[in-house]
Design a protein around this motif. Structure first.
Motif, PDB file in Angstrom:
ATOM      1  N   PRO A   1       0.802  -1.227   0.000  1.00 14.58           N
ATOM      2  CA  PRO A   1       0.000   0.000   0.000  1.00 14.58           C
ATOM      3  C   PRO A   1       0.833   1.276   0.000  1.00 14.58           C
ATOM      4  CG  PRO A   1      -0.110  -1.110   2.135  1.00 14.58           C
ATOM      5  CD  PRO A   1       0.518  -2.064   1.164  1.00 14.58           C
ATOM      6  N   SER A   2       2.072   1.194   0.455  1.00 20.29           N
ATOM      7  CA  SER A   2       2.921   2.385   0.473  1.00 20.29           C
ATOM      8  C   SER A   2       3.660   2.571  -0.857  1.00 20.29           C
ATOM      9  CB  SER A   2       3.941   2.293   1.610  1.00 20.29           C
ATOM     10  OG  SER A   2       4.763   1.156   1.450  1.00 20.29           O
ATOM     11  N   GLY A   3       3.413   1.654  -1.801  1.00 17.68           N
ATOM     12  CA  GLY A   3       4.013   1.775  -3.126  1.00 17.68           C
ATOM     13  C   GLY A   3       5.515   1.673  -3.122  1.00 17.68           C
ATOM     14  N   GLN A   4       6.069   0.771  -2.311  1.00 19.66           N
ATOM     15  CA  GLN A   4       7.518   0.708  -2.139  1.00 19.66           C
ATOM     16  C   GLN A   4       8.259   0.361  -3.421  1.00 19.66           C
ATOM     17  OE1 GLN A   4       8.237   2.040   0.398  1.00 19.66           O
ATOM     18  NE2 GLN A   4       7.389   1.271   2.284  1.00 19.66           N
ATOM     19  N   LEU A   5       7.611  -0.319  -4.324  1.00 15.78           N
ATOM     20  CA  LEU A   5       8.294  -0.715  -5.549  1.00 15.78           C
ATOM     21  C   LEU A   5       8.552   0.483  -6.465  1.00 15.78           C
ATOM     22  CD1 LEU A   5       9.347  -3.264  -6.990  1.00 15.78           C
ATOM     23  CD2 LEU A   5       7.159  -3.402  -8.161  1.00 15.78           C
ATOM     24  N   PHE A   6       7.783   1.550  -6.266  1.00 14.39           N
ATOM     25  CA  PHE A   6       7.858   2.690  -7.167  1.00 14.39           C
ATOM     26  C   PHE A   6       8.596   3.890  -6.576  1.00 14.39           C
ATOM     27  CE2 PHE A   6       4.062   0.201  -7.975  1.00 14.39           C
ATOM     28  CZ  PHE A   6       4.218  -0.106  -9.309  1.00 14.39           C
ATOM     29  N   LYS A   7       8.926   3.815  -5.293  1.00 11.78           N
ATOM     30  CA  LYS A   7       9.633   4.930  -4.669  1.00 11.78           C
ATOM     31  C   LYS A   7      10.524   4.393  -3.566  1.00 11.78           C
ATOM     32  CE  LYS A   7       5.928   5.896  -1.341  1.00 11.78           C
ATOM     33  NZ  LYS A   7       4.942   6.870  -0.871  1.00 11.78           N
ATOM     34  N   LYS A   8      11.341   5.252  -3.014  1.00 15.28           N
ATOM     35  CA  LYS A   8      12.214   4.839  -1.923  1.00 15.28           C
ATOM     36  C   LYS A   8      11.378   4.456  -0.709  1.00 15.28           C
ATOM     37  CE  LYS A   8      15.928   8.010  -3.248  1.00 15.28           C
ATOM     38  NZ  LYS A   8      16.777   9.140  -2.795  1.00 15.28           N
ATOM     39  N   PRO A   9      11.614   3.268  -0.130  1.00 11.22           N
ATOM     40  CA  PRO A   9      10.943   2.934   1.120  1.00 11.22           C
ATOM     41  C   PRO A   9      11.280   3.976   2.182  1.00 11.22           C
ATOM     42  CG  PRO A   9      11.988   1.007   0.172  1.00 11.22           C
ATOM     43  CD  PRO A   9      12.455   2.190  -0.620  1.00 11.22           C
ATOM     44  N   ALA A  10      10.361   4.206   3.089  1.00 10.30           N
ATOM     45  CA  ALA A  10      10.521   5.265   4.085  1.00 10.30           C
ATOM     46  C   ALA A  10      11.784   5.102   4.919  1.00 10.30           C
ATOM     47  CB  ALA A  10       9.292   5.310   4.997  1.00 10.30           C
ATOM     48  N   PHE A  11      12.222   3.856   5.118  1.00 12.32           N
ATOM     49  CA  PHE A  11      13.374   3.636   5.997  1.00 12.32           C
ATOM     50  C   PHE A  11      14.715   3.769   5.284  1.00 12.32           C
ATOM     51  CE2 PHE A  11      12.131  -0.548   4.395  1.00 12.32           C
ATOM     52  CZ  PHE A  11      13.341  -1.032   3.919  1.00 12.32           C
ATOM     53  N   VAL A  12      14.703   4.040   3.956  1.00  3.79           N
ATOM     54  CA  VAL A  12      15.961   4.112   3.213  1.00  3.79           C
ATOM     55  C   VAL A  12      16.884   5.177   3.784  1.00  3.79           C
ATOM     56  CG1 VAL A  12      16.997   4.801   1.021  1.00  3.79           C
ATOM     57  CG2 VAL A  12      15.174   3.095   1.054  1.00  3.79           C
ATOM     58  N   SER A  13      16.357   6.357   4.038  1.00  5.58           N
ATOM     59  CA  SER A  13      17.189   7.444   4.558  1.00  5.58           C
ATOM     60  C   SER A  13      17.726   7.112   5.939  1.00  5.58           C
ATOM     61  CB  SER A  13      16.383   8.745   4.606  1.00  5.58           C
ATOM     62  OG  SER A  13      16.002   9.133   3.307  1.00  5.58           O
ATOM     63  N   THR A  14      16.882   6.533   6.776  1.00 10.72           N
ATOM     64  CA  THR A  14      17.281   6.231   8.151  1.00 10.72           C
ATOM     65  C   THR A  14      18.344   5.147   8.215  1.00 10.72           C
ATOM     66  OG1 THR A  14      15.057   6.805   8.896  1.00 10.72           O
ATOM     67  CG2 THR A  14      16.432   5.563  10.435  1.00 10.72           C
ATOM     68  N   TYR A  15      18.175   4.099   7.414  1.00  9.85           N
ATOM     69  CA  TYR A  15      19.057   2.933   7.486  1.00  9.85           C
ATOM     70  C   TYR A  15      19.904   2.770   6.225  1.00  9.85           C
ATOM     71  CZ  TYR A  15      15.859   1.878  11.298  1.00  9.85           C
ATOM     72  OH  TYR A  15      15.105   1.949  12.440  1.00  9.85           O
ATOM     73  N   TYR A  16      20.174   3.857   5.542  1.00  8.47           N
ATOM     74  CA  TYR A  16      20.859   3.799   4.254  1.00  8.47           C
ATOM     75  C   TYR A  16      22.151   2.988   4.309  1.00  8.47           C
ATOM     76  CZ  TYR A  16      23.491   5.292   0.165  1.00  8.47           C
ATOM     77  OH  TYR A  16      24.233   5.294  -0.987  1.00  8.47           O
ATOM     78  N   GLN A  17      22.949   3.178   5.342  1.00  8.62           N
ATOM     79  CA  GLN A  17      24.249   2.500   5.438  1.00  8.62           C
ATOM     80  C   GLN A  17      24.119   0.995   5.637  1.00  8.62           C
ATOM     81  OE1 GLN A  17      27.136   3.887   4.788  1.00  8.62           O
ATOM     82  NE2 GLN A  17      26.198   5.898   4.496  1.00  8.62           N
ATOM     83  N   LYS A  18      22.948   0.541   6.058  1.00 10.06           N
ATOM     84  CA  LYS A  18      22.743  -0.888   6.313  1.00 10.06           C
ATOM     85  C   LYS A  18      22.168  -1.629   5.101  1.00 10.06           C
ATOM     86  CE  LYS A  18      21.582  -0.043  11.213  1.00 10.06           C
ATOM     87  NZ  LYS A  18      22.552  -0.878  11.925  1.00 10.06           N
ATOM     88  N   LEU A  19      21.712  -0.912   4.094  1.00  4.67           N
ATOM     89  CA  LEU A  19      20.962  -1.529   3.003  1.00  4.67           C
ATOM     90  C   LEU A  19      21.859  -2.203   1.973  1.00  4.67           C
ATOM     91  CD1 LEU A  19      18.284   1.230   2.291  1.00  4.67           C
ATOM     92  CD2 LEU A  19      18.085  -0.774   3.762  1.00  4.67           C
ATOM     93  N   TYR A  20      21.361  -3.317   1.451  1.00  3.53           N
ATOM     94  CA  TYR A  20      22.027  -4.018   0.359  1.00  3.53           C
ATOM     95  C   TYR A  20      20.942  -4.680  -0.482  1.00  3.53           C
ATOM     96  CZ  TYR A  20      25.860  -6.280  -2.095  1.00  3.53           C
ATOM     97  OH  TYR A  20      26.765  -6.653  -3.065  1.00  3.53           O
ATOM     98  N   GLY A  21      20.981  -4.422  -1.794  1.00  2.00           N
ATOM     99  CA  GLY A  21      19.937  -4.939  -2.666  1.00  2.00           C
ATOM    100  C   GLY A  21      20.303  -6.248  -3.342  1.00  2.00           C
ATOM    101  N   LEU A  22      19.299  -7.081  -3.561  1.00  2.86           N
ATOM    102  CA  LEU A  22      19.467  -8.322  -4.322  1.00  2.86           C
ATOM    103  C   LEU A  22      18.557  -8.268  -5.536  1.00  2.86           C
ATOM    104  CD1 LEU A  22      19.524 -11.121  -1.574  1.00  2.86           C
ATOM    105  CD2 LEU A  22      21.450  -9.871  -2.569  1.00  2.86           C
ATOM    106  N   THR A  23      19.104  -8.605  -6.687  1.00  2.00           N
ATOM    107  CA  THR A  23      18.314  -8.683  -7.905  1.00  2.00           C
ATOM    108  C   THR A  23      18.621 -10.000  -8.601  1.00  2.00           C
ATOM    109  OG1 THR A  23      17.706  -7.520  -9.949  1.00  2.00           O
ATOM    110  CG2 THR A  23      20.043  -7.509  -9.324  1.00  2.00           C
ATOM    111  N   ILE A  24      17.955 -10.246  -9.721  1.00  2.00           N
ATOM    112  CA  ILE A  24      18.089 -11.522 -10.414  1.00  2.00           C
ATOM    113  C   ILE A  24      17.612 -11.335 -11.845  1.00  2.00           C
ATOM    114  CG2 ILE A  24      15.761 -12.325  -9.815  1.00  2.00           C
ATOM    115  CD1 ILE A  24      16.918 -15.114  -9.332  1.00  2.00           C
TER     116      ILE A  24
END
Length: 273
Positions: free
Chosen positions: A183-206
């Motif tokens: 409902p927050s449309g996370q696939l289309f925009k930055k998730p709300a926690f990206v700014s807060t936890y930016y240094q902890k994030l790591y993405g996986l794709t395929i």
């Protein structure tokens, strides 16, 4: 294509024999392998039973390959006398190490496990519990404790990688799914926690084609598993990773061990166990 049977034999779990043996046989792309693991071969009687299996396999065709980490000399000799091709990881290195250290080794079973203290065990269990509680975006309130937060679409390997990071490294790993129906449309925009936890994030794709194959096994004939949907989701998430500056990894041809090791290396994460 040549077919060979590979036995991994140990007086303990056989994990070491499997890990090294697998890394060796995968170099032979034109040989098809059948893998058989025989752990806890810690008596001569068990060794004789293992030899029966090895010899029975040998009678059906090519000589089996044996990767061993057996320590007891009597048990080792039983396996050596089989009809398999015996490769001994333990004794390949122990003698030259004895020479280097100018002392004899203990030749005792289970010494590695004795190195694991209660603190390390508890760290590992706490990390596993953390990964389970913080799986698939179930909660984000405890992300401040995370060493790493994996993000990506469904079925890119987030959950097994988190559990492996917990078990193998004692790391606190959470994961968050990027979904179209959020409902927050996370696939289309930055998730709300990206700014807060930016240094902890790591993405996986395929690769979309691989994602389709995986999803088809789970939910065949649905929009979720269609190639068009997979292409759409991958394009959106990779766009998010690039725009937000989130490091990411394509897991298409990688094992969980390789994914975890890459994340630990690139994020410079501490090993706690």
């Amino acid at each position: 294509m040549t077919r060979r049977t590979v036995f991994y034999i140990s007086d303990r779990t056989a994990i070491t024999a499997e890990t090294i043996g697998h890394s060796l046989v995968t170099q032979f792309e034109h040989v098809q392998f059948e893998h058989i693991t025989l752990p806890f071969i810690d008596t001569v009687e068990k060794a004789k039973a293992a030899v029966d299996k090895i010899n029975h396999t040998a009678e059906r065709g090519n000589r089996p390959i044996i990767f061993s980490t057996l320590i007891d000399p009597d048990i080792r000799q039983e396996i050596i006398n089989s009809k398999g091709f015996f490769l001994d990881f333990f004794h390949s290195f122990i003698e030259i190490l004895e020479e280097e250290f100018h002392t004899e080794s203990a030749h005792a079973v289970g010494k590695y496990h004795g190195l694991v203290n209660n603190s390390a065990y508890q760290t590992r269990m706490d990390a596993v519990n953390y990964a389970l509680v913080n799986d698939d975006g179930a909660t984000t309130k405890d992300y401040n404790r995370a060493d790493v937060i994996l993000i990506g679409v469904s079925r890119t390997g987030k959950t097994p990688t988190c559990l492996y990071l917990a078990l193998q490294y004692g790391l606190y790993a959470a994961n968050y799914p990027l979904t179209e129906d959020d409902p927050s449309g996370q696939l289309f925009k930055k998730p709300a926690f990206v700014s807060t936890y930016y240094q902890k994030l790591y993405g996986l794709t395929i690769d979309p084609e691989r994602l389709q194959a995986i999803r088809t096994e789970r939910r065949p004939g649905t929009a979720y598993s269609s190639l068009k949907q997979c292409q759409f989701e991958i394009a959106k998430t990779e766009s998010l990773f690039l725009s937000a500056g989130i490091p990411y990894l394509n897991t298409t041809t990688m094992s969980i061990e390789e994914i975890a090791a890459t994340i630990v290396h690139e994020k410079n994460l501490p090993r706690r166990v």
